[in-house]
Design a protein around this motif. Structure first.
Motif, PDB file in Angstrom:
ATOM      1  N   UNK A  35       0.801  -1.233   0.000  1.00 33.58           N
ATOM      2  CA  UNK A  35       0.000   0.000   0.000  1.00 33.58           C
ATOM      3  C   UNK A  35       0.833   1.282   0.000  1.00 33.58           C
ATOM      4  N   UNK A  36       2.145   1.163  -0.157  1.00 36.55           N
ATOM      5  CA  UNK A  36       2.959   2.374  -0.205  1.00 36.55           C
ATOM      6  C   UNK A  36       2.561   3.215  -1.419  1.00 36.55           C
ATOM      7  N   UNK A  37       2.409   4.522  -1.209  1.00 37.09           N
ATOM      8  CA  UNK A  37       1.961   5.429  -2.261  1.00 37.09           C
ATOM      9  C   UNK A  37       2.974   6.555  -2.447  1.00 37.09           C
ATOM     10  N   UNK A  38       2.802   7.301  -3.540  1.00 40.49           N
ATOM     11  CA  UNK A  38       3.701   8.414  -3.817  1.00 40.49           C
ATOM     12  C   UNK A  38       3.626   9.473  -2.710  1.00 40.49           C
ATOM     13  N   UNK A  39       2.431   9.619  -2.108  1.00 36.52           N
ATOM     14  CA  UNK A  39       2.257  10.637  -1.072  1.00 36.52           C
ATOM     15  C   UNK A  39       2.481  10.081   0.341  1.00 36.52           C
ATOM     16  N   UNK A  40       2.938   8.837   0.466  1.00 39.79           N
ATOM     17  CA  UNK A  40       3.159   8.241   1.788  1.00 39.79           C
ATOM     18  C   UNK A  40       4.173   9.041   2.595  1.00 39.79           C
ATOM     19  N   UNK A  41       3.835   9.328   3.861  1.00 38.73           N
ATOM     20  CA  UNK A  41       4.744   9.993   4.788  1.00 38.73           C
ATOM     21  C   UNK A  41       5.685   8.941   5.360  1.00 38.73           C
ATOM     22  N   UNK A  42       6.946   9.009   4.973  1.00 36.29           N
ATOM     23  CA  UNK A  42       7.909   7.974   5.338  1.00 36.29           C
ATOM     24  C   UNK A  42       8.135   7.924   6.843  1.00 36.29           C
ATOM     25  N   UNK A  43       8.235   9.059   7.498  1.00 36.10           N
ATOM     26  CA  UNK A  43       8.452   9.083   8.955  1.00 36.10           C
ATOM     27  C   UNK A  43       7.281   8.446   9.688  1.00 36.10           C
ATOM     28  N   UNK A  46      16.089   5.600  12.398  1.00 38.39           N
ATOM     29  CA  UNK A  46      16.554   6.429  11.267  1.00 38.39           C
ATOM     30  C   UNK A  46      16.967   5.608  10.041  1.00 38.39           C
ATOM     31  N   UNK A  47      17.565   4.440  10.274  1.00 36.30           N
ATOM     32  CA  UNK A  47      17.934   3.573   9.148  1.00 36.30           C
ATOM     33  C   UNK A  47      16.686   3.062   8.428  1.00 36.30           C
ATOM     34  N   UNK A  48      15.646   2.746   9.212  1.00 34.24           N
ATOM     35  CA  UNK A  48      14.401   2.295   8.616  1.00 34.24           C
ATOM     36  C   UNK A  48      13.785   3.396   7.751  1.00 34.24           C
ATOM     37  N   UNK A  49      13.818   4.633   8.233  1.00 41.10           N
ATOM     38  CA  UNK A  49      13.282   5.756   7.454  1.00 41.10           C
ATOM     39  C   UNK A  49      14.035   5.911   6.134  1.00 41.10           C
ATOM     40  N   UNK A  50      15.361   5.758   6.190  1.00 39.33           N
ATOM     41  CA  UNK A  50      16.180   5.885   4.975  1.00 39.33           C
ATOM     42  C   UNK A  50      15.833   4.803   3.959  1.00 39.33           C
ATOM     43  N   UNK A  51      15.686   3.576   4.432  1.00 45.34           N
ATOM     44  CA  UNK A  51      15.419   2.470   3.513  1.00 45.34           C
ATOM     45  C   UNK A  51      13.998   2.566   2.944  1.00 45.34           C
ATOM     46  N   UNK A  52      13.070   3.084   3.735  1.00 45.19           N
ATOM     47  CA  UNK A  52      11.713   3.283   3.232  1.00 45.19           C
ATOM     48  C   UNK A  52      11.670   4.375   2.162  1.00 45.19           C
ATOM     49  N   UNK A 100      11.129   5.893  -3.503  1.00 49.19           N
ATOM     50  CA  UNK A 100      11.703   6.529  -4.694  1.00 49.19           C
ATOM     51  C   UNK A 100      11.786   5.547  -5.854  1.00 49.19           C
ATOM     52  N   UNK A 101      12.205   4.322  -5.559  1.00 45.05           N
ATOM     53  CA  UNK A 101      12.338   3.316  -6.613  1.00 45.05           C
ATOM     54  C   UNK A 101      10.972   2.910  -7.160  1.00 45.05           C
ATOM     55  N   UNK A 102       9.992   2.786  -6.290  1.00 46.25           N
ATOM     56  CA  UNK A 102       8.662   2.342  -6.692  1.00 46.25           C
ATOM     57  C   UNK A 102       8.000   3.325  -7.645  1.00 46.25           C
TER      58      UNK A 102
END
Length: 427
Positions: free
Chosen positions: A34-42, A61-67, A72-74
């Protein structure tokens, strides 16, 4: 439990956690369909951390970076004003004495296997274009081939058997699976249980050990030829599609049919689970496609009746939100799974479209046609971005590598073309 590392699964979107428990290394997969372009990563990272004890404040913080990388890739379209396109890098002139029947490519597009009416399967290095081995042993046409992630190739033959081969040591036959009384026309392997499913014109599907070749059970119940099968996630179920117009869902542990999906009025051409095994899509010679809810098998969720001729193929995108269909009416279409509505139509082929294949990220679709071409489409607009031309006969198969930089097309002209992404800026 102690987290060792976590990494991205791009297609479909997800994160794999590798952790240690009682001195054993284990993995846990978190799907992020369900990740979307407008998803708030934090906010997403915080929600995951609240539910997942492996994520500590130090790791957040590492989890936020990887998300953010996953997001971005999706939603990055690797196609910019036609600066990138595909060109033929290698042509695999089959070396088979008779026509190719089937082709399979590994995840990264490095290895290709071709089956043929000449009773052999050939293995190719797609980077060099060289044949690396010929698998000899079947007594009739090798109709289906499937490369697996364990460095093996599974073949099914008109000689009523299937075989598992090693890609090392020149292609040793590891085991032969016997028992069918007619041609084997579909094969699949489940890695988690090391189980092979073979389906046959004898109206049955058989389950074998992928290691020993021993027949574990025979699934009986169809009244027509069984032409397609697929394992569910975890190997607990398998679906089969038949010329009796039905799909059956089987519980592998009990060898029982737990549901029969009725509704098509002509032979099935394809049926597939979505990645999460929550839905099934099917296509038929009756000119329709159908979407089924696995949790409610008593009725069809949607019937797609927009084509004007037989529907020859169907497949889900990686997150299960859309399906693509191929038809004898010379078109391919993309449909919304939740509503069954048409999203876009691809109408530039001049003969029937026989195969559809999603680019892993889902921005583009590949089609194969009897008009001797494959086409690369924008899935939102239905615009053809590139026609892959070069074959002199029906293109019956088209696949793309996991990272989207390699396409392989196979044709009845007895060749396979390897297409590599080319950037005109840098060449």
């Amino acid at each position: 439990m102690k987290l060792n590392k976590f990494y991205i699964r791009y297609y479909p979107p997800g994160i794999v956690f590798e952790y240690q428990k009682q001195r054993k290394i284990k993995q846990k997969i978190l799907d992020l369909f369900d990740i979307e372009q407008e998803t708030n990563v934090k906010a997403l990272a915080a929600r995951i951390a609240s539910d997942e004890p492996l994520i500590t404040p130090k790791i957040l913080p590492q989890l936020e970076t990887i998300l953010q990388k996953l997001k971005d890739k999706t939603f990055f379209k690797n196609w910019n004003n036609f600066l990138d396109f595909f060109q033929v890098d290698k042509t695999l002139s089959s070396g088979h004495l008779l026509p190719i029947t089937n082709v399979s490519v590994d995840k990264f597009g490095d290895i290709c296997a071709t089956g043929s009416y000449d009773r052999t399967c050939k293995i190719w290095n797609t980077r060099t274009g060289m044949e690396t081995s010929t698998l000899v042993g079947h007594e009739n046409a090798v109709y289906v081939v499937s490369l697996d992630i364990a460095g093996r190739v599974l073949t099914g033959s008109f000689d009523k058997t299937a075989r598992m081969w090693s890609l090392d040591d020149g292609g040793e036959c590891l085991c032969t699976m016997r028992g069918h009384s007619a041609e084997v026309v579909a094969v699949a392997v489940d890695q988690s249980t090391q189980t092979v499913a073979t389906s046959s014109m004898d109206q049955t599907t058989k389950l074998f050990s992928a290691v020993t070749g021993q027949n574990v059970v025979t699934l009986r119940g169809h009244t027509g030829e069984v032409v397609v099968n697929q394992f569910g996630s975890g190997g607990s179920t398998v679906i089969t599609g038949s010329f009796d117009n039905t799909i059956k869902i089987w519980d592998i542990r009990t060898a029982r049919c737990i549901a029969t999906l009725n509704g098509h009025t002509a032979e099935l051409t394809a049926c597939h689970y979505d990645f999460g095994c929550r839905a099934i899509a099917s296509s038929s010679l009756d000119g329709t496609a159908k979407l089924w809810d696995v949790r409610r098998t008593d009725s069809c969720r949607h019937t797609i009746a927009g084509h004007t001729d037989e529907v020859l193929d169907i497949c889900f995108d990686s997150v299960g939100r859309r399906v693509a269909t191929a038809s004898s009416d010379c078109s391919a279409c993309i449909w919304d799974v939740s509503s069954g509505d048409l999203i876009s139509a691809m109408i530039e082929h001049t003969k029937e479209v026989t195969k559809v294949f999603w680019e892993p990220a889902g921005h583009h679709l590949l089609t194969a046609s009897q008009d001797h071409s494959s086409m690369f489409w924008d899935t939102e607009t239905g615009e053809c971005l590139q026609e892959l031309k070069g074959h002199t006969d029906h293109v019956f198969s088209v696949v793309m590598s996991y990272f989207g930089d390699t396409i392989l097309t196979a044709s009845k002209d007895n060749t396979c073309c390897v297409w590599k992404q080319f950037n005109s800026k840098n060449n």
